[in-house]
Design an enzyme around this catalytic site. Structure first.
Site, short mmCIF file in Angstrom:
data_model
loop_
_atom_site.label_atom_id
_atom_site.label_comp_id
_atom_site.label_asym_id
_atom_site.label_seq_id
_atom_site.Cartn_x
_atom_site.Cartn_y
_atom_site.Cartn_z
N GLU A 131 0.83 -1.21 0.00
CA GLU A 131 0.00 0.00 0.00
C GLU A 131 0.86 1.26 0.00
O GLU A 131 1.86 1.34 0.72
CB GLU A 131 -0.89 -0.02 1.25
CG GLU A 131 -1.72 1.23 1.44
CD GLU A 131 -2.35 1.30 2.82
OE1 GLU A 131 -3.36 2.02 2.97
OE2 GLU A 131 -1.84 0.64 3.76
N LYS A 136 -9.38 1.60 -2.19
CA LYS A 136 -9.77 1.30 -0.81
C LYS A 136 -11.12 1.94 -0.48
O LYS A 136 -11.33 3.14 -0.69
CB LYS A 136 -8.68 1.83 0.12
CG LYS A 136 -8.81 1.45 1.58
CD LYS A 136 -7.59 1.97 2.33
CE LYS A 136 -7.60 1.60 3.80
NZ LYS A 136 -6.39 2.13 4.50
N CYS A 148 -5.08 -3.00 3.77
CA CYS A 148 -4.70 -2.61 5.13
C CYS A 148 -5.87 -2.65 6.12
O CYS A 148 -6.30 -3.72 6.54
CB CYS A 148 -4.06 -1.23 5.10
SG CYS A 148 -3.18 -0.77 6.62
#
Length: 554
Positions: free
Chosen positions: A303, A358, A410
């Site tokens: 990420e 995300k 994440c």
């Protein structure tokens, strides 16, 4: 009349003595509640002590026995505070001395309120038949609103995340994290009820062995079944956990370029992150060219390892050198100037293609839910800071390397829906790019790795965790870690992973497991409330009848 010393001494009242005894009992319960919360914390990664979690709920159940609403809330709050304070100490490393402990304390206090509510509601259902069952349902049910509120939810520390290995983990293939957490709580609360029942039997039958009496006591046997059944069910499911390839295998490489352990000072160091990952990729290429490691079918960057604003000849050349497609985690600049935290499929011939962005952004880190308040607690903004734009769920499974690769980023690992959406979109392999470099060498990375291990079993997929500074890992579909890196090191992993297409019962049930447990908990609380009102009504009636009889006799 002779007056003696005894006549002049005031009579010692009994009430203070009784209060002293109550005070000692309160102190004991307080200590046990706090100790149980800390034991619950000890069950979490990096310690492989999953079996401590049900014992923590045993202690919590003993503390709640016979308590009223206020006591239930108070002891639940203490249990939660003793759990969250050590669990989230990595926030202190993230914030540094300039911000002090206040954001960390504030978050821990807010999360502990949920545990307090659980303790309060458990006192409501404690008089129902099968009380341990209802207690476990109540506790796990309150994890659902914790994924919603406040600020989009913070599900860190869910009970199921304490089980990246052990007897209960296989239950994730049936009902995901909610069912695993329910099984842990049920075992613990049932063990507490069984110990209380044995104590009661021992007091009733002083001349007999309590265990012998318990074998003839249906209530004790039923409670014992609640202790044993979740463990047996978990162990019985393990042979059904599939790990073999169903659509071939792929060799996957993940690049961990590393970052300096400088906490908030890492802000604005995006060029450093990019340079580190370019350098580590070159080292990996050298190992491949000298046949020290096999040539990968897919390369993964973590990420936010770079920033992508348009054509990138340097990345084009790097991916072409691998001769294999890559998934590049980067900050993707939109035409309007906003940014998305994205994972981009990079082809060695045609360059950047489809991307996943995300969806579950981090409050105060990637977006600001209350800007004026946020300015007091976060260093990530000034008057010109623009919130990141969340993704819409498109491309949850990217077509890359002749494979459907599911991606979630994440923080999304803590939420159920991103991985579920990727599998529903046909993912045969799961990839988790992450950046935990902000949080120091503490336990945060290991806690997140434990969540990815549970996701592997939940969806029967291999999982590749690609981290900026560790822990990167390759996880088999049974949750076992086949390879991993250390923290704050520049390393690469290359491993062979199976591609799987079969969906689990958890995939097919989806969120229905969670909402089903929530509905049962609500029904239990309603039933417990009705029972409590009936008991109180009956007590008032008996008192009124007793008063009437006394007046008639007078």
């Amino acid at each position: 009349m002779v007056v003696t010393a005894a006549d002049t001494e005031p009579e010692v009242p009994r009430e203070p003595a009784r209060r002293r005894r109550i005070s000692r009992a309160w102190l004991l319960r307080f200590v046990v509640a706090a100790a149980s919360g800390f034991v619950f914390y000890l069950s979490f990664a990096p310690r492989p002590l999953w079996w401590l979690a049900p014992l923590a709920f045993t202690g919590f159940g003993l503390v709640l026995h016979g308590r009223r609403f206020r006591g239930g809330f108070g002891y639940g709050f203490v249990f939660g505070l003793a759990f969250f304070l050590p669990l989230l100490t990595w926030l202190l490393a993230f914030l540094g001395p300039d911000f002090g402990p206040w954001p960390w304390l504030g978050l821990c206090l807010a999360l502990s309120v949920y545990f307090g509510l659980a303790g309060w509601l458990i006192t409501v259902v404690s008089r129902l038949p099968l009380a341990p069952l209802w207690s476990a349902l109540v506790f796990v049910a309150l994890e659902t609103p914790r994924t919603w509120f406040p600020l989009g939810g913070f599900p860190w520390g869910r009970v199921g995340f304490s089980q990246p290995e052990g007897a209960f983990l296989s239950l994730a293939s049936v009902g995901g994290a909610p069912l695993v957490g329910f099984a842990v709580c049920l075992t613990g609360f049932a063990l507490a009820a069984l110990l209380l029942r044995l104590k009661s039997l021992k007091a009733t039958f002083r001349d007999r062995n309590a265990l012998k009496v318990a074998f003839r006591d249906r209530r004790a046997l039923g409670t014992a079944a609640f202790v044993v059944v979740p463990v047996v069910a978990g162990l019985a499911l393990w042979p059904t956990i599939g790990t073999g390839a169903q659509d071939g295998e792929r060799t996957v490489a993940t690049v961990q370029g590393n970052a300096p352990d400088i906490g908030l000072a890492l802000q604005g160091q995006r060029k450093l992150l990019r340079d580190n990952h370019l350098a580590e990729s070159e080292r990996l290429l050298d190992d491949i060219n000298h046949q020290r490691v096999p040539r990968p079918d897919l390369v993964v960057w973590p990420e936010s390892a770079t920033t992508v604003t348009g054509p990138d000849p340097q990345l084009d050349q790097l991916v072409a050198s691998f001769g294999a497609p890559a998934l590049i985690g980067g900050l993707y600049r939109l035409p309007d100037g906003h940014a998305q935290n994205s994972v981009i499929a990079w082809d060695p011939h045609t360059g950047p293609g489809a991307r996943y962005s995300k969806q579950q952004l981090v409050p105060f880190g990637e977006y600001l839910p209350a800007r004026k308040i946020a300015e007091l607690v976060t260093p990530f903004l000034d008057s010109e800071t623009v919130d990141m734009v969340p993704g819409d769920g498109a491309n949850a499974a990217l077509n890359v390397a002749r494979t459907k690769v599911g991606v979630f980023v994440c923080y999304e690992t803590a939420f159920d829906y991103p991985a579920r959406e990727s599998v529903a979109d046909g993912a045969e392999l799961l990839v988790v790019p992450t950046n935990n470099a902000w949080y120091g060498p503490g336990e945060m990375s290991y806690q997140q790795l434990a969540m990815s291990r549970l996701r592997a079993v939940e969806h029967s997929r291999a999982v590749v965790v690609s981290a900026i500074s560790g822990v990167s890992a390759i996880i088999a579909p049974d949750g076992s870690v086949t390879a991993s890196t250390g923290l704050f090191t520049a390393e690469s992993l290359v491993g062979r992973v199976p591609l799987r297409t079969q969906t689990t019962l958890s995939d097919r049930l989806g969120a229905w497991t969670e909402y089903g447990l929530l509905a049962l908990a609500i029904a239990g609380v309603a039933g417990g409330s009705v029972l409590r009102f009936r008991i109180r009504g009956a007590q008032r009636t008996r008192r009124a009848q007793g008063t009437g009889t006394g007046e008639a006799a007078g």
